[in-house]
Design a protein around this motif. Structure first.
Motif, PDB file in Angstrom:
ATOM      1  N   THR A 154       0.815  -1.214   0.000  1.00 50.80           N
ATOM      2  CA  THR A 154       0.000   0.000   0.000  1.00 50.80           C
ATOM      3  C   THR A 154       0.853   1.271   0.000  1.00 50.80           C
ATOM      4  O   THR A 154       0.319   2.359  -0.229  1.00 50.80           O
ATOM      5  CB  THR A 154      -0.932   0.030   1.220  1.00 50.80           C
ATOM      6  OG1 THR A 154      -0.136   0.045   2.427  1.00 50.80           O
ATOM      7  CG2 THR A 154      -1.820  -1.202   1.258  1.00 50.80           C
ATOM      8  N   TRP A 210       2.934   1.982  -2.234  1.00 52.11           N
ATOM      9  CA  TRP A 210       2.931   2.403  -3.631  1.00 52.11           C
ATOM     10  C   TRP A 210       1.529   2.356  -4.238  1.00 52.11           C
ATOM     11  O   TRP A 210       1.199   3.152  -5.103  1.00 52.11           O
ATOM     12  CB  TRP A 210       3.862   1.494  -4.448  1.00 52.11           C
ATOM     13  CG  TRP A 210       5.307   1.766  -4.174  1.00 52.11           C
ATOM     14  CD1 TRP A 210       6.104   2.711  -4.764  1.00 52.11           C
ATOM     15  CD2 TRP A 210       6.147   1.092  -3.230  1.00 52.11           C
ATOM     16  NE1 TRP A 210       7.371   2.668  -4.242  1.00 52.11           N
ATOM     17  CE2 TRP A 210       7.441   1.687  -3.295  1.00 52.11           C
ATOM     18  CE3 TRP A 210       5.937   0.049  -2.333  1.00 52.11           C
ATOM     19  CZ2 TRP A 210       8.505   1.255  -2.507  1.00 52.11           C
ATOM     20  CZ3 TRP A 210       6.992  -0.369  -1.546  1.00 52.11           C
ATOM     21  CH2 TRP A 210       8.261   0.225  -1.639  1.00 52.11           C
ATOM     22  N   LYS A 211       0.713   1.412  -3.777  1.00 52.01           N
ATOM     23  CA  LYS A 211      -0.627   1.242  -4.320  1.00 52.01           C
ATOM     24  C   LYS A 211      -1.629   1.432  -3.191  1.00 52.01           C
ATOM     25  O   LYS A 211      -2.042   0.491  -2.530  1.00 52.01           O
ATOM     26  CB  LYS A 211      -0.756  -0.152  -4.943  1.00 52.01           C
ATOM     27  CG  LYS A 211      -2.009  -0.338  -5.773  1.00 52.01           C
ATOM     28  CD  LYS A 211      -2.024  -1.723  -6.423  1.00 52.01           C
ATOM     29  CE  LYS A 211      -3.290  -1.916  -7.251  1.00 52.01           C
ATOM     30  NZ  LYS A 211      -3.334  -3.266  -7.872  1.00 52.01           N
ATOM     31  N   GLU A 212      -2.030   2.671  -2.982  1.00 54.29           N
ATOM     32  CA  GLU A 212      -2.800   3.034  -1.797  1.00 54.29           C
ATOM     33  C   GLU A 212      -4.183   2.389  -1.748  1.00 54.29           C
ATOM     34  O   GLU A 212      -4.757   2.225  -0.671  1.00 54.29           O
ATOM     35  CB  GLU A 212      -2.928   4.550  -1.704  1.00 54.29           C
ATOM     36  CG  GLU A 212      -1.590   5.244  -1.465  1.00 54.29           C
ATOM     37  CD  GLU A 212      -1.753   6.745  -1.303  1.00 54.29           C
ATOM     38  OE1 GLU A 212      -2.905   7.216  -1.295  1.00 54.29           O
ATOM     39  OE2 GLU A 212      -0.728   7.446  -1.179  1.00 54.29           O
ATOM     40  N   ASP A 213      -4.720   2.025  -2.888  1.00 56.45           N
ATOM     41  CA  ASP A 213      -6.056   1.444  -2.906  1.00 56.45           C
ATOM     42  C   ASP A 213      -6.038  -0.085  -2.757  1.00 56.45           C
ATOM     43  O   ASP A 213      -7.076  -0.741  -2.820  1.00 56.45           O
ATOM     44  CB  ASP A 213      -6.803   1.819  -4.196  1.00 56.45           C
ATOM     45  CG  ASP A 213      -6.070   1.332  -5.442  1.00 56.45           C
ATOM     46  OD1 ASP A 213      -4.871   0.984  -5.325  1.00 56.45           O
ATOM     47  OD2 ASP A 213      -6.687   1.319  -6.532  1.00 56.45           O
ATOM     48  N   PHE A 214      -4.841  -0.661  -2.544  1.00 56.24           N
ATOM     49  CA  PHE A 214      -4.745  -2.108  -2.387  1.00 56.24           C
ATOM     50  C   PHE A 214      -5.240  -2.518  -1.012  1.00 56.24           C
ATOM     51  O   PHE A 214      -4.777  -2.016   0.011  1.00 56.24           O
ATOM     52  CB  PHE A 214      -3.293  -2.571  -2.573  1.00 56.24           C
ATOM     53  CG  PHE A 214      -3.071  -4.025  -2.250  1.00 56.24           C
ATOM     54  CD1 PHE A 214      -3.511  -5.012  -3.110  1.00 56.24           C
ATOM     55  CD2 PHE A 214      -2.433  -4.411  -1.070  1.00 56.24           C
ATOM     56  CE1 PHE A 214      -3.329  -6.365  -2.815  1.00 56.24           C
ATOM     57  CE2 PHE A 214      -2.234  -5.752  -0.767  1.00 56.24           C
ATOM     58  CZ  PHE A 214      -2.687  -6.729  -1.652  1.00 56.24           C
TER      59      PHE A 214
END
Length: 543
Positions: free
Chosen positions: A149, A151-155
């Protein structure tokens, strides 16, 4: 009593006096004594895993009081844990065996109550060892996934991804325990340096890179339990689960007594010093984090339930910087997971050795290729992997794991202390690690704290509670209690007599073991009240 020299062993010095003392406590030395005091201290320090444990349970104290609960709750529980550790060290100096608190409860009891005392304590210890390993590695799996998360906050990891990552962490820890068994001494020592360096690096980076800092009043005096739903004063006590959970593993290292030179001296020191070191480390780690703490609502809303990665990212201003600090915490996870599984496997082996677990003949075997209790290690791993499946039914499963681990270990520590007090501390008065005139006061205060802790840590972190956010610690605890009771009435009541005591000493004859009370043969008054006088230097008492 040691095994034949033709059997390959891990490298380790032969400690004839320790093996002889172990034999007089009723056991054959089967494990090589290649761990030093520093190594055992490192293992205890690794199991407590202060920065990792405080990071993965931060949501508890952010909900239940924030700064005051985080910092002063930690200081309070550190002092309490130091007193419990000293109480256990006093007993360990008298009975240094892998059975730990299970063996101590039997030896401190009278003959009549020794089997049931050791049975209850043993199951509490066993479940506590399994669940503390489970909670460490489960939260470790969550922490690994939380790195995505950055790098990929919506994960948002689903249940299957979380369980699979948890299983992967468990398998890694098991493999290290099998194939890296001869390096455990080195691994435990490295843990001390890694943890110390990590705390210093995190402290410097956070304080130097933070754009804004909280006030000293916020760090040392801010209290806000509005998110908890509990009355303000009670929320503080519920929030103590964070500190109590982190500061529980020190007693587990008693299971390593049979792999240490002069264990009656080195293991008690390691138990107490590890708690003192953990307490100081926690303060040094928590204060800078509180000074740079970002928006609390944002941290509590993290889908993974592990806000530390987001905290690091927010303060450093980049995903790479956040992961760099998180990597240090994940390194501590590695040491904690390996150390906890090591202690759990030794505890399983010691309890199975006395026939107290279904299938004991399998779990008590030592694998001669690796010189470890391989089947006990496998059982511990499988049980933890199966318990992790609770996550499919409850998103608050980790809270349940931490609660039951803290309850079981705390009560298992309290049992021998309580028995010692009820028997007027007679059997520890000659301990080489004596609490002296303060013994009664310390022991009684710790028993009262443990009684309170059992109630506290069955509580949910916040109210209101839904089925998927309930703290199922009491349910897990009751489940294992049922297994223990059923097995006791099925077989234990008929066959289980508790840990062995010397069989090679004639009634009335004494045997003196360094740091240990004199004992009689089980064939006659093994736990009776006949006075036994030593024939040489050493302690004497009723046994």
């Amino acid at each position: 009593m040691a095994r034949s020299s033709s059997v390959p062993r891990r490298h380790g010095s032969v400690d004839a006096s320790a093996d002889s003392a172990l034999a007089k406590m009723g056991y054959t030395s089967e494990l090589p004594r290649n761990l030093s005091m520093l190594s055992v201290l490192g293992m205890s320090f690794a199991i407590m895993a202060v920065p990792f444990g405080l990071s993965t349970t931060m949501y508890i104290t952010l909900t239940d009081g924030q700064s005051v609960t985080i910092l002063w709750g930690w200081v309070l529980v550190s002092l309490i844990s130091l007193c419990i550790a000293a109480s256990l060290a006093e007993i360990c100096a008298v009975y240094p065996t892998a059975g730990g608190v299970y063996y101590w409860s039997a030896m401190l009891s009278t003959r009549k109550y020794a089997p049931v005392a050791s049975w209850v304590t043993g199951w509490l210890t066993l479940v506590g060892n399994w669940t503390v390993t489970l909670s460490i590695n489960f939260s470790g799996g969550q922490l690994v996934l939380s790195a995505i998360t950055l790098w990929k906050e919506d994960f948002v990891p689903n249940e299957y991804q979380t369980i699979l990552m948890f299983w992967a962490v468990m398998v890694v820890c098991m493999c290290v325990n099998i194939f890296g068994a001869k390096y455990l001494d080195l691994i435990n020592k490295i843990c001390i340096y890694w943890t110390g360096a990590s705390v210093i690096i995190i402290l410097v980076v956070l304080l130097s890179m933070a754009d804004r800092k909280r006030s000293g009043e916020f760090v040392f005096a801010h209290y806000d339990a509005s998110e908890s739903g509990w009355p303000e004063g009670w929320a503080f006590f519920v929030g103590l689960l964070q500190a109590a959970y982190v500061l529980t593993g020190y007693g587990m290292v008693a299971a390593m007594c049979e792999e240490v030179q002069t264990p009656e001296r080195e293991v008690p020191k390691a138990i107490v010093l590890s708690v003192a070191a953990a307490g100081v480390t926690g303060v040094i780690y928590l204060i800078p984090i509180l000074f740079v703490l970002p928006d609390i609502k944002m941290l509590l809303d993290v889908p993974s339930g592990q806000p530390i990665g987001l905290l690091f990212k927010t303060v450093t201003g980049s995903a790479g910087g956040g992961f760099g600090l998180l990597f240090l915490i994940l390194g501590i996870l590695f040491f904690a997971g390996v150390g906890a599984l090591t202690a759990a496997s030794r505890c399983t082996y010691a309890f199975a050795r006395d026939g107290a677990i279904p299938g004991s003949r399998i779990w008590k075997k030592i694998d001669k290729r690796f010189d470890i209790p391989l089947w006990a290690l496998a059982l511990s791993t499988v049980v933890d992997c199966l318990l992790g499946l609770i996550y499919f039914g409850s998103s608050a499963a980790f809270n349940s794991f931490t609660g039951v681990a803290t309850i079981c270990l705390s009560t298992s520590y309290g049992m021998p202390i309580l028995i010692s007090v009820l028997r007027k501390r007679k059997l520890v008065r000659n301990s080489s690690f004596s609490l002296g005139r303060f013994g009664y006061a310390i022991n009684i205060a710790m028993i009262l704290w443990i009684c309170l802790a059992v109630v506290l840590f069955c509580m949910p972190v916040s109210l209101p509670v839904a089925p998927d956010t309930m703290n199922y610690a009491s349910v897990v605890f009751a489940g294992f209690a049922t297994i223990s009771v059923v097995w006791y009435f099925t077989r234990g009541r008929k066959d289980f007599t508790g840990p062995p005591v010397p069989q090679d000493v004639a009634p009335g004859e004494t045997t003196v073991v360094p740091g240990m009370v004199a004992v009689e043969s089980r064939e006659e008054n093994g736990y009776g009240e006949k006075k036994v006088m030593p024939t040489g230097d050493g302690p004497s008492d009723r046994v």
